[in-house]
Design an enzyme around this catalytic site. Structure first.
Site, PDB file in Angstrom:
ATOM      1  N   ARG A 111       0.840  -1.190   0.000  1.00 44.46           N
ATOM      2  CA  ARG A 111       0.000   0.000   0.000  1.00 44.46           C
ATOM      3  C   ARG A 111       0.877   1.243   0.000  1.00 44.46           C
ATOM      4  O   ARG A 111       1.831   1.341   0.772  1.00 44.46           O
ATOM      5  CB  ARG A 111      -0.917   0.001   1.217  1.00 44.46           C
ATOM      6  CG  ARG A 111      -1.829  -1.214   1.204  1.00 44.46           C
ATOM      7  CD  ARG A 111      -2.852  -1.208   2.304  1.00 44.46           C
ATOM      8  NE  ARG A 111      -3.620  -2.436   2.212  1.00 44.46           N
ATOM      9  CZ  ARG A 111      -4.606  -2.787   3.039  1.00 44.46           C
ATOM     10  NH1 ARG A 111      -4.938  -1.963   4.040  1.00 44.46           N
ATOM     11  NH2 ARG A 111      -5.260  -3.911   2.877  1.00 44.46           N
ATOM     12  N   ARG A 164       2.040   0.789  10.272  1.00 48.62           N
ATOM     13  CA  ARG A 164       1.571   1.181   8.940  1.00 48.62           C
ATOM     14  C   ARG A 164       2.736   1.123   7.975  1.00 48.62           C
ATOM     15  O   ARG A 164       3.586   2.008   7.947  1.00 48.62           O
ATOM     16  CB  ARG A 164       0.978   2.596   9.005  1.00 48.62           C
ATOM     17  CG  ARG A 164       0.240   3.048   7.751  1.00 48.62           C
ATOM     18  CD  ARG A 164      -0.375   4.415   7.930  1.00 48.62           C
ATOM     19  NE  ARG A 164      -1.369   4.436   8.987  1.00 48.62           N
ATOM     20  CZ  ARG A 164      -2.638   4.071   8.835  1.00 48.62           C
ATOM     21  NH1 ARG A 164      -3.066   3.697   7.645  1.00 48.62           N
ATOM     22  NH2 ARG A 164      -3.477   4.087   9.840  1.00 48.62           N
ATOM     23  N   GLU A 213      -6.888  -1.560  14.903  1.00 50.70           N
ATOM     24  CA  GLU A 213      -7.437  -2.481  13.910  1.00 50.70           C
ATOM     25  C   GLU A 213      -6.429  -3.571  13.530  1.00 50.70           C
ATOM     26  O   GLU A 213      -5.271  -3.296  13.238  1.00 50.70           O
ATOM     27  CB  GLU A 213      -7.815  -1.694  12.650  1.00 50.70           C
ATOM     28  CG  GLU A 213      -8.338  -2.591  11.537  1.00 50.70           C
ATOM     29  CD  GLU A 213      -8.569  -1.825  10.229  1.00 50.70           C
ATOM     30  OE1 GLU A 213      -8.641  -0.581  10.265  1.00 50.70           O
ATOM     31  OE2 GLU A 213      -8.669  -2.498   9.191  1.00 50.70           O
ATOM     32  N   SER A 262     -10.468  -6.710   9.288  1.00 55.21           N
ATOM     33  CA  SER A 262     -11.635  -6.026   8.771  1.00 55.21           C
ATOM     34  C   SER A 262     -12.385  -7.046   7.936  1.00 55.21           C
ATOM     35  O   SER A 262     -11.830  -7.618   7.013  1.00 55.21           O
ATOM     36  CB  SER A 262     -11.163  -4.858   7.900  1.00 55.21           C
ATOM     37  OG  SER A 262     -12.219  -3.982   7.626  1.00 55.21           O
ATOM     38  N   ARG A 291       0.707  -6.733  12.166  1.00 53.06           N
ATOM     39  CA  ARG A 291       0.082  -6.118  13.340  1.00 53.06           C
ATOM     40  C   ARG A 291      -0.122  -7.148  14.457  1.00 53.06           C
ATOM     41  O   ARG A 291      -0.067  -6.805  15.643  1.00 53.06           O
ATOM     42  CB  ARG A 291      -1.254  -5.474  12.960  1.00 53.06           C
ATOM     43  CG  ARG A 291      -1.051  -4.189  12.174  1.00 53.06           C
ATOM     44  CD  ARG A 291      -2.315  -3.378  12.018  1.00 53.06           C
ATOM     45  NE  ARG A 291      -2.025  -2.128  11.315  1.00 53.06           N
ATOM     46  CZ  ARG A 291      -2.941  -1.199  11.018  1.00 53.06           C
ATOM     47  NH1 ARG A 291      -4.214  -1.391  11.360  1.00 53.06           N
ATOM     48  NH2 ARG A 291      -2.596  -0.099  10.391  1.00 53.06           N
TER      49      ARG A 291
END
Length: 424
Positions: free
Chosen positions: A260, A275, A347, A350, A389
């Site tokens: 990303r 991130r 988070e 998802s 994560r």
RNA sequence: GGAGAGGUGGCAGAGUGGUUGAAUGCACUGGUCUUGAAAACCAGCAGGCGUGUAAGCGUCUCGGGGGUUCGAAUCCCCCCCUCUCCGCCA
């Protein structure tokens, strides 16, 4: 992608659902464009009918050795009008498609209405955050102290937002991924897939990343894209297929790196590996019958939760509100894991039900046993889990006063029995 | 990357410019027959879009996109993919 016929029949409902997302009403414009398109199409088809008839007669006449000049002249004369209409039709329909493909999915009835992240709703709280009789460190300090994480070295190779893992920490990351895959394949019926991580435009269009979110993606010099999530590769497995009803549900999982660009996240989460431009993730995708997607969504979320439960990590389940839900989703549950280093929940998964939104874009259908024709499948995707994560979560939740990390029971078989990662 | 061959319905496989959305076989579905099954026989069996209350009618699609022609699965151009040989390579 929305069904223009449905919009035609339910314009108010369509606009109301868009409004919940904070988007403007579009049905009137879309319906007008659709009507224009169909008018041109109908006219064109009438000319085509005439042309086809005449051409057949020309064929018959010629085979009998008769003269067909009058007919040939007539059809010849139709050509200019037909070409104009064809071009017109093409423009009208591609404009309509472009508009439609930029409109997000409609949120489900039970998705809470809200402006943004702050209005997501907590629906479950599981586990208890650990209490330390010392000051908890974050994964950066822990990792560097153990010589298991280096941002400096990653920076040399690739710049910011990359990480190098080393030694037992690297192995712990691998253990986590293996554990996740084993649970999902052995206990939840997901079939393991090793898919391409470079994909074509069409695949990203199918799942909804393109055309709107190209900025979030990395593109290669020969027009392939790095996947931002294995959702892209896995869901597109059924693109352009017509499945048998009893093929459903199809449940697939894959461990892949995800890429990303984090274009809109400058300055956000800059410390640590929360991130990154590249991270590993175990993804779940279910392709199912439209009647079953609601329960499949719960099932999938439960499958992802199971990983956290077995790792004995505290987490909460959030329902995303209309302002925070993704482009392709009708409803989304986020799983947020407790991170002692950040003193908050973050988070880690998802899980989304996309209904037939992606299926329409990629033409993924099935043949109902009763009735005729085809129907679009429903698609769902969820992380189970974001491995990077999860590594953070394990390190921070299982840290000891001396900076060592206790390895969770369920991971020990994947670590050759190792119980503790310590410096030196 | 170089040279060659090829991509037709769920599968196999015909089809070179003219009532071909496509022969034939297999598979599949329904029916007849049978105590049941098999076999045999009969029938059906692509998707999208438009139009219509519907039955239906029309239109588009033979890897994808353009073009030639009154008319293209068939001729021309570009692209993609597969296979064989060579080169390179984990």
């Amino acid at each position: 992608m929305h069904d223009i016929r449905w919009i035609r029949e339910n314009p108010a409902e369509f606009d109301a659902a868009l409004a919940k997302r904070g988007d403007e009403a579009m049905s009137a414009d879309l319906i007008q464009r659709d009507a224009d398109r169909r008018a041109v199409q109908t006219e064109l088809q009438e000319l085509q009918t005439r042309r086809n008839d005449a051409s057949k007669q020309i064929g018959i006449a010629k085979s009998k050795g008769e003269d067909a000049d009058t007919l040939i002249k007539e059809v010849s004369d139709l050509k200019d009008r037909m070409q104009a209409l064809e071009e017109n039709e093409k423009n009208l329909s591609s404009n309509l498609t472009d508009l439609l493909s930029g409109i997000p999915n409609l949120p489900s009835e039970d998705t809470p209405v809200g402006a943004g992240e702050e209005e997501n709703v907590e629906i479950r709280l599981e586990g208890v955050p650990p209490e330390f009789d010392f000051e908890a460190k974050d994964h950066v300090d822990l990792g560097e102290n153990l010589s298991g994480i280096s941002f400096e070295r990653a920076g040399k190779l690739s710049g910011s937002r990359f990480v190098v893992l080393q030694g037992q920490v690297a192995r712990l990351e691998r253990a986590l991924a293996s554990f996740m895959l084993d649970v999902q394949t052995e206990e939840f019926g997901y079939t393991e897939i090793a898919p391409p991580v470079l994909v074509k435009d069409e695949a990203l269009y199918g799942t909804g990343q393109l055309p709107k979110f190209a900025d979030d993606l990395f593109k290669t010099t020969d027009d392939l894209w790095l996947i931002p999530t294995a959702e892209v590769s896995l869901t597109n497995l059924v693109a352009n297929e017509i499945l048998a009803e009893d093929d459903l549900p199809i449940r697939v999982t894959a461990l892949t790196p995800c890429f990303r660009s984090e274009a809109g996240a400058a300055g956000k989460d800059t410390r640590g590996m929360l991130r990154q431009h590249q991270f590993n993730k175990v993804e779940l995708v279910s392709i199912c019958h439209p009647d079953n997607s609601l329960e499949e969504h719960e099932r999938m979320t439960g499958a992802a939760e199971e990983i956290l439960k077995r790792l004995d990590l505290a987490y909460r389940v959030m329902v995303l509100c209309t302002g925070d839900i993704g482009f392709s989703a009708r409803k989304t549950y986020d799983l947020e894991v407790w991170l002692p280093g950040q003193d908050t929940y973050r988070e880690i998964s998802s899980c989304s039900n996309c209904g037939d939104f992606q299926a329409r874009r990629m033409k993924a259908r099935f043949r109902p046993e009763a009735g005729k024709g085809t129907e679009f499948v429903h698609t769902l995707n969820g992380s189970s889990l974001a491995v990077g994560r999860c590594l953070i979560a394990v390190m921070e939740n299982y840290q000891n006063k001396d900076g060592s990390i206790t390895i969770p029971e369920v991971l020990r078989p994947y670590m050759n029995g190792l119980e503790l990662i310590s410096a030196g």
